[in-house]
Design an enzyme around this catalytic site. Structure first.
Site, PDB file in Angstrom:
ATOM      1  N   ASN A   1       0.874  -1.177   0.000  1.00  0.00           N
ATOM      2  CA  ASN A   1       0.000   0.000   0.000  1.00  0.00           C
ATOM      3  C   ASN A   1       0.908   1.222   0.000  1.00  0.00           C
ATOM      4  O   ASN A   1       1.454   1.587   1.039  1.00  0.00           O
ATOM      5  CB  ASN A   1      -0.895  -0.045   1.251  1.00  0.00           C
ATOM      6  CG  ASN A   1      -1.714   1.218   1.426  1.00  0.00           C
ATOM      7  OD1 ASN A   1      -1.797   2.050   0.513  1.00  0.00           O
ATOM      8  ND2 ASN A   1      -2.322   1.367   2.588  1.00  0.00           N
TER       9      ASN A   1
ATOM     10  N   LYS B   1       0.186   4.232  -0.373  1.00  0.00           N
ATOM     11  CA  LYS B   1      -0.463   5.442   0.170  1.00  0.00           C
ATOM     12  C   LYS B   1      -0.193   6.635  -0.760  1.00  0.00           C
ATOM     13  O   LYS B   1      -0.071   6.447  -1.972  1.00  0.00           O
ATOM     14  CB  LYS B   1       0.000   5.691   1.605  1.00  0.00           C
ATOM     15  CG  LYS B   1      -0.172   4.430   2.477  1.00  0.00           C
ATOM     16  CD  LYS B   1      -0.014   4.668   3.936  1.00  0.00           C
ATOM     17  CE  LYS B   1      -0.224   3.354   4.679  1.00  0.00           C
ATOM     18  NZ  LYS B   1      -0.154   3.491   6.118  1.00  0.00           N
TER      19      LYS B   1
ATOM     20  N   SER C   1       3.125  -2.027  10.418  1.00  0.00           N
ATOM     21  CA  SER C   1       4.558  -2.163  10.716  1.00  0.00           C
ATOM     22  C   SER C   1       5.113  -3.552  10.413  1.00  0.00           C
ATOM     23  O   SER C   1       5.996  -4.046  11.110  1.00  0.00           O
ATOM     24  CB  SER C   1       4.841  -1.781  12.172  1.00  0.00           C
ATOM     25  OG  SER C   1       4.550  -0.412  12.380  1.00  0.00           O
TER      26      SER C   1
ATOM     27  N   HIS D   1      -9.630   1.536   4.662  1.00  0.00           N
ATOM     28  CA  HIS D   1      -8.375   1.701   5.415  1.00  0.00           C
ATOM     29  C   HIS D   1      -8.610   2.702   6.542  1.00  0.00           C
ATOM     30  O   HIS D   1      -9.367   3.665   6.379  1.00  0.00           O
ATOM     31  CB  HIS D   1      -7.279   2.193   4.468  1.00  0.00           C
ATOM     32  CG  HIS D   1      -5.924   2.153   5.107  1.00  0.00           C
ATOM     33  ND1 HIS D   1      -5.510   3.100   6.016  1.00  0.00           N
ATOM     34  CD2 HIS D   1      -4.903   1.267   4.993  1.00  0.00           C
ATOM     35  CE1 HIS D   1      -4.285   2.799   6.424  1.00  0.00           C
ATOM     36  NE2 HIS D   1      -3.899   1.690   5.817  1.00  0.00           N
TER      37      HIS D   1
ATOM     38  N   GLY E   1       2.512   2.362  10.832  1.00  0.00           N
ATOM     39  CA  GLY E   1       3.554   3.386  10.721  1.00  0.00           C
ATOM     40  C   GLY E   1       4.273   3.699  12.023  1.00  0.00           C
ATOM     41  O   GLY E   1       5.013   4.679  12.108  1.00  0.00           O
TER      42      GLY E   1
ATOM     43  N   GLU F   1      -6.957   5.059   7.609  1.00  0.00           N
ATOM     44  CA  GLU F   1      -6.658   6.458   7.258  1.00  0.00           C
ATOM     45  C   GLU F   1      -7.831   7.090   6.504  1.00  0.00           C
ATOM     46  O   GLU F   1      -8.102   8.278   6.661  1.00  0.00           O
ATOM     47  CB  GLU F   1      -5.358   6.528   6.441  1.00  0.00           C
ATOM     48  CG  GLU F   1      -4.145   6.287   7.347  1.00  0.00           C
ATOM     49  CD  GLU F   1      -2.932   5.698   6.659  1.00  0.00           C
ATOM     50  OE1 GLU F   1      -2.873   5.671   5.414  1.00  0.00           O
ATOM     51  OE2 GLU F   1      -2.025   5.241   7.383  1.00  0.00           O
TER      52      GLU F   1
ATOM     53  N   GLU G   1      -5.714  -4.523  10.570  1.00  0.00           N
ATOM     54  CA  GLU G   1      -4.660  -3.533  10.781  1.00  0.00           C
ATOM     55  C   GLU G   1      -4.953  -2.742  12.058  1.00  0.00           C
ATOM     56  O   GLU G   1      -5.765  -1.799  12.034  1.00  0.00           O
ATOM     57  CB  GLU G   1      -4.607  -2.550   9.609  1.00  0.00           C
ATOM     58  CG  GLU G   1      -4.279  -3.188   8.280  1.00  0.00           C
ATOM     59  CD  GLU G   1      -3.641  -2.189   7.319  1.00  0.00           C
ATOM     60  OE1 GLU G   1      -2.544  -2.470   6.843  1.00  0.00           O
ATOM     61  OE2 GLU G   1      -4.240  -1.127   7.078  1.00  0.00           O
TER      62      GLU G   1
HETATM   63  P1  PGA Z   1       2.729   0.366   7.653  1.00  0.00           P
HETATM   64  O1  PGA Z   1       1.276   0.621   7.018  1.00  0.00           O
HETATM   65  O2  PGA Z   1       3.246  -0.922   7.098  1.00  0.00           O
HETATM   66  O3  PGA Z   1       3.533   1.567   7.222  1.00  0.00           O
HETATM   67  O4  PGA Z   1       2.545   0.302   9.136  1.00  0.00           O
HETATM   68  C1  PGA Z   1       0.382  -0.439   6.793  1.00  0.00           C
HETATM   69  C2  PGA Z   1      -0.911   0.084   6.217  1.00  0.00           C
HETATM   70  O5  PGA Z   1      -1.386   1.142   6.664  1.00  0.00           O
HETATM   71  O6  PGA Z   1      -1.498  -0.538   5.308  1.00  0.00           O
END
Ligand code: PGA
Length: 255
Positions: free
Chosen positions: A10, A12, A217, A103, A179, A105, A173
Site C-alpha cells: 500500500n 499510500k 509495521s 483503510h 507506521g 486512514e 490492521e
Molecule cells: P505500515 O502501514 O506498514 O507503514 O505500518 C500499513 C498500512 O497502513 O497498510
C-alpha cells in the site's frame, strides 16, 4: 486448508511518476526472476497499490510480470457527479484486480463509516475487483479491552453478503501499529484472526477460503514470524513497500 498467501504493498500518497515506475520495475524484475527460478510461478500473490495517478503507467510497466495491480480506494457509484472521486469500474479499466477499502486512514481522514465501506466493497465486486476490506482497533479501544468487539462490529458492518471466498480479502490492521514500528504479539494476532474467521463464517459461505492479511509495521525483520501465525494469509504493507528490497524480503518471508 491451504490459502495462497497475498503480499500487498500500500504505497499510500507516495510516488511521483519516475520513482513509482522505478519501484514497480524493481519489484517486477524480482518477481519475474523468482518465478522463473521456481519454474512453477511465484509462491504467493504479489500486489502493489500505488496512488491513482500511477495506475495506468504501472499497468503497462507490470505487463508480463506476475505482479498484480490494485488501488487504494473507490467510490460506491459506477459513475456520475462526484468530483474528485474514482469508480471501481475506472480502476478495473486501468488494469486493477484489487482495491483497498475502509483503510483506517480513510475512515479517519474522510469519515468513512462501515456502511460506506460496505457500499464500496459491493461496488468493487460489481466491477469485477476483489475488495481488501480493512478493519482494526485504535489504541484506546485496545487499552479498553475492546479489540474483538470493535473488529467484530466492523466485519458485521463492512462486509457485503454472499461473496465467494476468493472475491474477498480482509486486512486486520491495528490502527496503533500502522507506521509506528509497533506490532501486536503473534498470539494477539492469532486471536484476532481466528475471531475474524469465526465472524466471517456467519456472513460468507466457505469462510475458510477467505484470505485474512495482517497489516501494521510489517517489516523484513518481523514478517516471517507474523506470516507464520495461524490464519494470517499475507500482509498489507505500507512503509516497507516503498523500498523494493524490503518489500521483496517480505514476499520471500511468505514462503
Ligand atoms: P505500515 O502501514 O506498514 O507503514 O505500518 C500499513 C498500512 O497502513 O497498510
Amino acid at each position: 486448508m491451504t490459502r495462497r498467501k497475498l503480499i500487498a504493498g500500500n504505497w499510500k500518497m507516495n510516488g511521483l511518476k519516475e520513482d513509482g515506475l522505478r519501484l514497480a520495475r524493481e519489484v517486477a524484475h524480482r518477481a519475474v526472476a523468482a518465478s522463473r527460478a521456481a519454474g512453477a510461478g511465484l509462491h504467493c500473490d504479489v500486489l502493489v497499490c500505488p496512488p491513482a495517478t500511477l495506475l495506468f503507467p504501472l499497468a503497462e510497466e507490470l505487463t508480463g510480470s506476475p505482479v498484480l495491480l490494485g488501488a487504494q480506494d473507490c467510490h460506491a457509484k459506477p459513475k456520475g457527479a462526484h468530483t474528485g472521486d474514482i469508480s471501481a469500474l475506472m480502476l478495473r479499466d486501468a488494469g486493477c484486480r484489487f482495491v483497498i477499502v475502509g483503510h483506517s486512514e480513510r475512515r479517519a481522514d474522510h469519515g468513512e463509516t462501515d456502511a460506506m465501506v460496505r457500499a464500496k466493497a459491493e461496488a468493487a465486486r460489481a466491477a469485477g475487483l476483489v475488495p481488501i476490506i480493512c478493519v482494526g482497533e485504535t489504541e484506546a479501544e485496545r487499552d479498553a479491552g475492546k479489540t474483538l468487539e470493535v473488529v467484530g462490529r466492523q466485519i458485521a458492518g463492512s462486509v457485503p453478503d454472499g461473496l465467494a471466498p476468493e472475491s474477498l480479502v480482509i486486512a486486520y490492521e491495528p490502527v496503533w501499529a500502522i507506521g509506528t514500528g509497533r506490532t501486536p504479539t503473534p498470539d494477539d494476532v492469532a486471536d484476532v484472526h481466528a475471531y475474524i474467521r469465526k465472524r466471517l463464517a456467519e456472513r460468507v459461505a466457505a469462510a475458510e477460503g477467505v484470505r485474512i492479511l495482517y497489516g501494521g509495521s510489517m517489516k523484513p525483520g518481523n514478517a516471517k514470524e507474523l506470516l507464520a501465525v495461524e490464519n494470517v494469509d499475507g500482509g498489507l504493507i505500507g512503509g516497507a513497500s516503498l523500498v523494493a528490497t524490503d518489500f521483496w524480503a517480505i514476499v520471500e518471508a511468505a514462503q
